[in-house]
Scaffold this motif. Structure first.
Motif, PDB file in Angstrom:
ATOM      1  N   THR A  99       0.826  -1.216   0.000  1.00 36.01           N
ATOM      2  CA  THR A  99       0.000   0.000   0.000  1.00 36.01           C
ATOM      3  C   THR A  99       0.856   1.260   0.000  1.00 36.01           C
ATOM      4  OG1 THR A  99      -0.152  -0.245   2.393  1.00 36.01           O
ATOM      5  CG2 THR A  99      -2.034  -1.010   1.101  1.00 36.01           C
ATOM      6  N   ALA A 100       2.186   1.105   0.183  1.00 32.49           N
ATOM      7  CA  ALA A 100       3.086   2.262   0.209  1.00 32.49           C
ATOM      8  C   ALA A 100       3.828   2.471  -1.107  1.00 32.49           C
ATOM      9  CB  ALA A 100       4.091   2.113   1.362  1.00 32.49           C
ATOM     10  N   ILE A 101       3.560   1.618  -2.095  1.00 28.95           N
ATOM     11  CA  ILE A 101       4.265   1.718  -3.377  1.00 28.95           C
ATOM     12  C   ILE A 101       3.255   1.991  -4.484  1.00 28.95           C
ATOM     13  CG2 ILE A 101       5.639   0.442  -5.089  1.00 28.95           C
ATOM     14  CD1 ILE A 101       6.909  -1.111  -2.797  1.00 28.95           C
ATOM     15  N   LEU A 102       3.534   3.022  -5.302  1.00 30.53           N
ATOM     16  CA  LEU A 102       2.591   3.344  -6.373  1.00 30.53           C
ATOM     17  C   LEU A 102       2.559   2.223  -7.416  1.00 30.53           C
ATOM     18  CD1 LEU A 102       1.204   6.445  -7.499  1.00 30.53           C
ATOM     19  CD2 LEU A 102       2.192   5.152  -9.389  1.00 30.53           C
ATOM     20  N   ASP A 103       1.358   1.839  -7.763  1.00 31.65           N
ATOM     21  CA  ASP A 103       1.144   0.755  -8.728  1.00 31.65           C
ATOM     22  C   ASP A 103       1.247   1.342 -10.136  1.00 31.65           C
ATOM     23  OD1 ASP A 103       0.303  -1.456 -10.098  1.00 31.65           O
ATOM     24  OD2 ASP A 103      -1.682  -1.559  -9.182  1.00 31.65           O
ATOM     25  N   GLY A 104       2.479   1.590 -10.583  1.00 26.54           N
ATOM     26  CA  GLY A 104       2.704   2.344 -11.821  1.00 26.54           C
ATOM     27  C   GLY A 104       2.459   1.528 -13.082  1.00 26.54           C
ATOM     28  N   VAL A 105       1.945   2.206 -14.118  1.00 26.90           N
ATOM     29  CA  VAL A 105       1.681   1.530 -15.383  1.00 26.90           C
ATOM     30  C   VAL A 105       2.995   1.223 -16.111  1.00 26.90           C
ATOM     31  CG1 VAL A 105       1.305   3.646 -16.748  1.00 26.90           C
ATOM     32  CG2 VAL A 105       0.198   1.520 -17.427  1.00 26.90           C
ATOM     33  N   THR A 106       4.017   2.049 -15.903  1.00 25.40           N
ATOM     34  CA  THR A 106       5.313   1.795 -16.555  1.00 25.40           C
ATOM     35  C   THR A 106       5.957   0.546 -15.949  1.00 25.40           C
ATOM     36  OG1 THR A 106       5.523   4.193 -16.744  1.00 25.40           O
ATOM     37  CG2 THR A 106       7.474   2.888 -17.279  1.00 25.40           C
ATOM     38  N   ARG A 107       5.884   0.441 -14.624  1.00 25.60           N
ATOM     39  CA  ARG A 107       6.381  -0.764 -13.933  1.00 25.60           C
ATOM     40  C   ARG A 107       5.702  -2.005 -14.513  1.00 25.60           C
ATOM     41  NH1 ARG A 107       4.383  -4.004 -10.040  1.00 25.60           N
ATOM     42  NH2 ARG A 107       5.785  -4.848  -8.436  1.00 25.60           N
ATOM     43  N   ASP A 108       4.375  -1.934 -14.599  1.00 29.81           N
ATOM     44  CA  ASP A 108       3.605  -3.063 -15.097  1.00 29.81           C
ATOM     45  C   ASP A 108       3.986  -3.388 -16.552  1.00 29.81           C
ATOM     46  OD1 ASP A 108       1.441  -4.965 -14.731  1.00 29.81           O
ATOM     47  OD2 ASP A 108       0.323  -3.746 -16.146  1.00 29.81           O
ATOM     48  N   SER A 109       4.146  -2.340 -17.377  1.00 30.89           N
ATOM     49  CA  SER A 109       4.502  -2.550 -18.786  1.00 30.89           C
ATOM     50  C   SER A 109       5.869  -3.204 -18.905  1.00 30.89           C
ATOM     51  CB  SER A 109       4.530  -1.211 -19.534  1.00 30.89           C
ATOM     52  OG  SER A 109       3.295  -0.556 -19.432  1.00 30.89           O
ATOM     53  N   ILE A 110       6.820  -2.738 -18.119  1.00 38.67           N
ATOM     54  CA  ILE A 110       8.189  -3.280 -18.205  1.00 38.67           C
ATOM     55  C   ILE A 110       8.220  -4.739 -17.747  1.00 38.67           C
ATOM     56  CG2 ILE A 110      10.550  -3.085 -17.272  1.00 38.67           C
ATOM     57  CD1 ILE A 110      10.197  -0.023 -17.450  1.00 38.67           C
ATOM     58  N   LEU A 111       7.448  -5.061 -16.719  1.00 30.93           N
ATOM     59  CA  LEU A 111       7.378  -6.460 -16.281  1.00 30.93           C
ATOM     60  C   LEU A 111       6.811  -7.335 -17.398  1.00 30.93           C
ATOM     61  CD1 LEU A 111       6.171  -6.084 -12.572  1.00 30.93           C
ATOM     62  CD2 LEU A 111       8.356  -7.059 -13.331  1.00 30.93           C
ATOM     63  N   THR A 112       5.817  -6.802 -18.114  1.00 31.27           N
ATOM     64  CA  THR A 112       5.215  -7.550 -19.223  1.00 31.27           C
ATOM     65  C   THR A 112       6.200  -7.702 -20.380  1.00 31.27           C
ATOM     66  OG1 THR A 112       3.041  -6.736 -18.589  1.00 31.27           O
ATOM     67  CG2 THR A 112       3.255  -7.603 -20.825  1.00 31.27           C
ATOM     68  N   LEU A 113       6.864  -6.589 -20.749  1.00 29.78           N
ATOM     69  CA  LEU A 113       7.794  -6.629 -21.887  1.00 29.78           C
ATOM     70  C   LEU A 113       9.026  -7.475 -21.594  1.00 29.78           C
ATOM     71  CD1 LEU A 113       7.625  -2.907 -23.059  1.00 29.78           C
ATOM     72  CD2 LEU A 113       6.629  -4.908 -24.172  1.00 29.78           C
ATOM     73  N   ALA A 114       9.401  -7.580 -20.308  1.00 29.90           N
ATOM     74  CA  ALA A 114      10.572  -8.375 -19.937  1.00 29.90           C
ATOM     75  C   ALA A 114      10.405  -9.804 -20.427  1.00 29.90           C
ATOM     76  CB  ALA A 114      10.769  -8.353 -18.421  1.00 29.90           C
ATOM     77  N   LYS A 115       9.181 -10.301 -20.357  1.00 27.58           N
ATOM     78  CA  LYS A 115       8.915 -11.675 -20.792  1.00 27.58           C
ATOM     79  C   LYS A 115       9.232 -11.815 -22.275  1.00 27.58           C
ATOM     80  CE  LYS A 115       5.753 -12.519 -17.054  1.00 27.58           C
ATOM     81  NZ  LYS A 115       5.162 -11.258 -16.574  1.00 27.58           N
ATOM     82  N   ASP A 116       8.807 -10.821 -23.084  1.00 29.24           N
ATOM     83  CA  ASP A 116       9.105 -10.848 -24.536  1.00 29.24           C
ATOM     84  C   ASP A 116      10.603 -10.791 -24.793  1.00 29.24           C
ATOM     85  OD1 ASP A 116       6.398 -10.702 -24.744  1.00 29.24           O
ATOM     86  OD2 ASP A 116       6.332  -8.631 -25.469  1.00 29.24           O
ATOM     87  N   LEU A 117      11.329 -10.153 -23.893  1.00 26.36           N
ATOM     88  CA  LEU A 117      12.778 -10.018 -24.071  1.00 26.36           C
ATOM     89  C   LEU A 117      13.530 -11.197 -23.441  1.00 26.36           C
ATOM     90  CD1 LEU A 117      13.110  -6.184 -23.352  1.00 26.36           C
ATOM     91  CD2 LEU A 117      13.474  -7.297 -25.554  1.00 26.36           C
ATOM     92  N   GLY A 118      12.773 -12.160 -22.940  1.00 19.64           N
ATOM     93  CA  GLY A 118      13.387 -13.354 -22.364  1.00 19.64           C
ATOM     94  C   GLY A 118      14.060 -13.099 -21.024  1.00 19.64           C
TER      95      GLY A 118
END
Ligand SMILES: *Cc1c(COP(=O)(O)O)cnc(C)c1O
Length: 169
Positions: free
Chosen positions: A78-97
């Motif tokens: 609850t103390a960390i902002l749930d950022g869309v960039t964070r979420d996007s990078i976690l998703t793209l990391a999978k594509d980058l292996g």
């Protein structure tokens, strides 16, 4: 950028509103950030409000590390902002292996990573800068330097990929 681990002041505490992008979260960040600037840093690396042992965020960005060849970022609280960039990078990391891990990251984990050379990248993630390279982290008053990064680094590759998505390339 050069960041200083904040071990005195608090941006957000668990049970509060730090997870949301709401105005009340930002007032308390100004003074500690000003102090860090006067000490020659660009930003504060926020730690948990209770023990100042675990990493939360950097300034108004989520923070990510490449540690032991994995993309590691603090698990949301609850103390960390749930950022869309964070979420996007976690998703793209999978594509980058790139394997990912969301977990608590202690100051000791970072120090160990610096000592063993397993901490190879650190960066802030947010809409404004997308990816903001961290060159130095000051922990307990001591500067620890990250290795220099090139176009083959994870952060450069994921920044490019995200920018391409945003601009429709
Ligand atoms: C805006 C912001 C972020 C990043 O969120 P995005 O949705 O990626 O822009 C991270 N932490 C804080 C405190 C913020 O204000």
């Amino acid at each position: 950028i050069r960041v200083k681990v904040e071990e005195v002041y608090v941006r957000a505490a668990e049970g509060g509103t730090g997870f949301a992008k709401c105005a009340v979260n930002y007032g308390g960040a100004f003074y500690p950030t000003q102090l860090a600037r006067e000490q020659g840093f660009d930003q504060v690396l926020w730690t948990d409000a209770k023990d100042h042992q675990y990493i939360d965020e950097s300034g108004a960005m989520n923070v990510m590390f490449v540690l032991n060849g994995k993309l590691v970022t603090p698990k949301l609280t609850t103390a960390i902002l749930d950022g869309v960039t964070r979420d996007s990078i976690l998703t793209l990391a999978k594509d980058l292996g790139m394997p990912t891990e969301e977990r608590r990251i202690s100051l000791d984990d970072l120090i160990e990573g610096f000592k063993k050379g397993t901490l190879t990248e650190a960066f802030g993630a947010g809409t404004a800068a997308v990816v903001s390279q961290i060159a130095t982290i000051n922990i307990h008053g001591k500067d620890y330097n990250l290795p220099s990064i090139d176009a083959g680094s994870f952060q450069q590759r994921v920044k490019q990929k995200l920018s391409n998505l945003r601009t429709g390339v």
